[in-house]
Design an enzyme around this catalytic site. Structure first.
Site, mmCIF file in Angstrom:
data_model
loop_
_atom_site.group_PDB
_atom_site.id
_atom_site.type_symbol
_atom_site.label_atom_id
_atom_site.label_comp_id
_atom_site.label_asym_id
_atom_site.label_seq_id
_atom_site.Cartn_x
_atom_site.Cartn_y
_atom_site.Cartn_z
ATOM 1 C CB SER A 1 -0.706 0.028 0.616
ATOM 2 O OG SER A 1 -1.473 1.305 1.279
ATOM 3 C CE1 TYR B 1 -5.236 -2.181 4.379
ATOM 4 C CE2 TYR B 1 -4.631 -0.295 4.396
ATOM 5 C CZ TYR B 1 -4.203 -1.177 3.673
ATOM 6 O OH TYR B 1 -4.803 -1.557 1.849
HETATM 7 O O1 NJP Z 1 -10.092 -5.590 -2.309
HETATM 8 P P1 NJP Z 1 -11.334 -6.898 -2.203
HETATM 9 P P2 NJP Z 1 -8.876 -4.940 -2.706
HETATM 10 N N1 NJP Z 1 -7.864 -14.975 3.149
HETATM 11 O O2 NJP Z 1 -11.887 -6.098 -0.746
HETATM 12 C C1 NJP Z 1 -9.210 -11.650 -0.116
HETATM 13 C C2 NJP Z 1 -4.142 -3.692 -1.229
HETATM 14 N N2 NJP Z 1 -4.578 -1.789 -1.357
HETATM 15 O O3 NJP Z 1 -8.798 -5.836 -3.691
HETATM 16 O O4 NJP Z 1 -11.945 -14.060 1.010
HETATM 17 C C3 NJP Z 1 -7.474 -15.556 1.794
HETATM 18 O O5 NJP Z 1 -12.448 -5.975 -3.549
HETATM 19 C C4 NJP Z 1 -11.599 -11.839 -0.847
HETATM 20 O O6 NJP Z 1 -12.026 -12.781 -0.992
HETATM 21 P P3 NJP Z 1 -12.464 -13.358 0.046
HETATM 22 C C5 NJP Z 1 -5.019 -4.092 0.147
HETATM 23 O O7 NJP Z 1 -4.857 -4.046 1.686
HETATM 24 C C6 NJP Z 1 -6.002 -2.412 -1.431
HETATM 25 O O8 NJP Z 1 -8.508 -3.315 -2.966
HETATM 26 O O9 NJP Z 1 -13.384 -14.406 -1.136
HETATM 27 N N3 NJP Z 1 -8.436 -14.931 0.822
HETATM 28 C C7 NJP Z 1 -11.275 -10.686 -1.921
HETATM 29 O O10 NJP Z 1 -10.137 -11.834 -2.481
HETATM 30 C C8 NJP Z 1 -4.777 -5.979 -0.412
HETATM 31 O O11 NJP Z 1 -4.168 -6.423 0.132
HETATM 32 C C9 NJP Z 1 -6.289 -0.541 -1.265
HETATM 33 O O12 NJP Z 1 -13.646 -12.434 0.915
HETATM 34 C C10 NJP Z 1 -8.764 -13.212 1.936
HETATM 35 C C11 NJP Z 1 -9.561 -10.196 -1.677
HETATM 36 O O13 NJP Z 1 -8.929 -10.591 -0.230
HETATM 37 C C12 NJP Z 1 -4.844 -5.411 -2.065
HETATM 38 O O14 NJP Z 1 -4.378 -3.718 -2.086
HETATM 39 C C13 NJP Z 1 -5.954 0.743 -1.136
HETATM 40 C C14 NJP Z 1 -8.682 -13.332 2.463
HETATM 41 C C15 NJP Z 1 -9.779 -8.500 -0.599
HETATM 42 O O15 NJP Z 1 -10.534 -7.717 -2.169
HETATM 43 C C16 NJP Z 1 -6.514 -6.070 -2.603
HETATM 44 O O16 NJP Z 1 -7.087 -5.141 -1.818
HETATM 45 C C17 NJP Z 1 -4.312 0.178 -0.434
HETATM 46 C C18 NJP Z 1 -7.816 -14.222 3.655
HETATM 47 N N4 NJP Z 1 -8.127 -14.075 4.643
HETATM 48 C C19 NJP Z 1 -3.891 -1.335 -1.349
HETATM 49 N N5 NJP Z 1 -8.988 -11.770 3.519
HETATM 50 C C20 NJP Z 1 -8.030 0.274 -1.954
HETATM 51 N N6 NJP Z 1 -8.376 -0.659 -2.452
HETATM 52 O O17 NJP Z 1 -7.682 1.728 -2.245
HETATM 53 C C21 NJP Z 1 -9.815 -11.188 1.880
HETATM 54 O O18 NJP Z 1 -3.765 0.761 -0.419
HETATM 55 N N7 NJP Z 1 -9.898 -12.670 0.552
#
Ligand code: NJP
Length: 239
Positions: free
Chosen positions: A139, A152
């Site tokens: 991030s 976070y």
């Molecule tokens: O978020 P979202 P992003 N085990 O909520 C999965 C970083 N980031 O794409 O578990 C396995 O749409 C969840 O799937 P499910 C952020 O920190 C973002 O934005 O099936 N999987 C979903 O596929 C993160 O590291 C922003 O519900 C797990 C996915 O994770 C990355 O980008 C800004 C899980 C999340 O999709 C992707 O996030 C920034 C687990 N325990 C950094 N928990 C931003 N969006 O603004 C969750 O600086 N998932």
């Protein structure tokens, strides 16, 4: 250039991870997708219907046993792992006073332990092959702080430290380790909704997916340590 390679993508059920899955599949990469919800099987089905080679696992990234099984099954099916994308992550945006210990623990379990567990699981294979790329979606707040997100932010600083150390350990084995550090991306992150008008000017998931492709397809002699992305409208500190 990536055609024929294999990638494990964590958090591929939606948002950035799903966009990367599509982009890599279009480039001919065989995929092993991880998500903690059943939605991961829907993404797999969509991709399989398009003719791509995809495995999916409903596994929590913080589970060492679960992730190890993914690596074993992936190697059995595809023979090698060229790319690990550590992308799964969660966000809690509250003041320190409002954040409770359970939220703190869960953030570290998913955002930090998850990255450690997944990297640890692929390292022996990549070391033995003297090849591989480990990319972590960290991030912009892995590099500077913001208010109302201390827990976070702390996880993402941890991820930067982890990735830097791992990069140094892996260099002599020809394995590249880097981070992609985006600012505000239009996804479902932290309980949000993708595609709403307020996020129109934010980074698009495809922008981040393109950065992943760029990093992973660098020639063998080159390591791209870090890519930082911001939407033009985001006001952020510049060193
Ligand atoms: O978020 P979202 P992003 N085990 O909520 C999965 C970083 N980031 O794409 O578990 C396995 O749409 C969840 O799937 P499910 C952020 O920190 C973002 O934005 O099936 N999987 C979903 O596929 C993160 O590291 C922003 O519900 C797990 C996915 O994770 C990355 O980008 C800004 C899980 C999340 O999709 C992707 O996030 C920034 C687990 N325990 C950094 N928990 C931003 N969006 O603004 C969750 O600086 N998932």
């Amino acid at each position: 250039m990536l055609a024929g390679q294999t990638a494990i993508i964590t958090g591929a059920s939606r948002g950035i991870g799903k966009a990367v899955a599509y982009k890599l599949a279009e480039q001919g990469v065989k995929l092993s997708l991880i998500g903690s919800s059943e939605e991961i099987y829907t993404v797999k089905e969509e991709l399989v219907q398009r003719g791509y080679e995809v495995l999916a696992f409903q596994v929590d990234v913080s589970s060492e046993e679960g992730v190890q099984q993914v690596v074993t099954e992936t190697l059995k099916a595809f023979g090698s792992i060229d790319i690990l994308l550590n992308n799964a992550g969660i966000g809690v945006f509250k003041t320190v006073e409002e954040t409770n210990v359970e939220e703190w623990k869960r953030l570290f379990e998913v955002n930090v332990q998850g990255v450690f567990v997944c990297a640890k699981a692929v390292v022996p294979h990549m070391k033995a092959r003297k090849a591989g790329t480990i990319i972590t979606i960290s991030s912009d707040v892995g590099r500077y702080t913001i208010p109302n997100g201390a827990a976070y932010t702390a996880t993402k600083y941890a991820v930067q430290g982890f990735s830097g150390s791992l990069a140094q350990e892996m260099r002599e084995y020809g394995v590249r380790v880097g981070t992609i550090n985006p600012g505000m991306v239009d996804t479902y992150f932290a309980g949000g909704t993708q595609g709403v008008p307020e996020k129109q000017e934010w980074i698009k998931v495809d922008d981040v997916a393109s950065a992943v492709v760029y990093m992973a397809s660098a020639p063998k002699h080159l390591i791209i340590d870090e890519i930082v992305l911001h939407p033009l409208i985001q006001n952020y500190p510049i060193a």
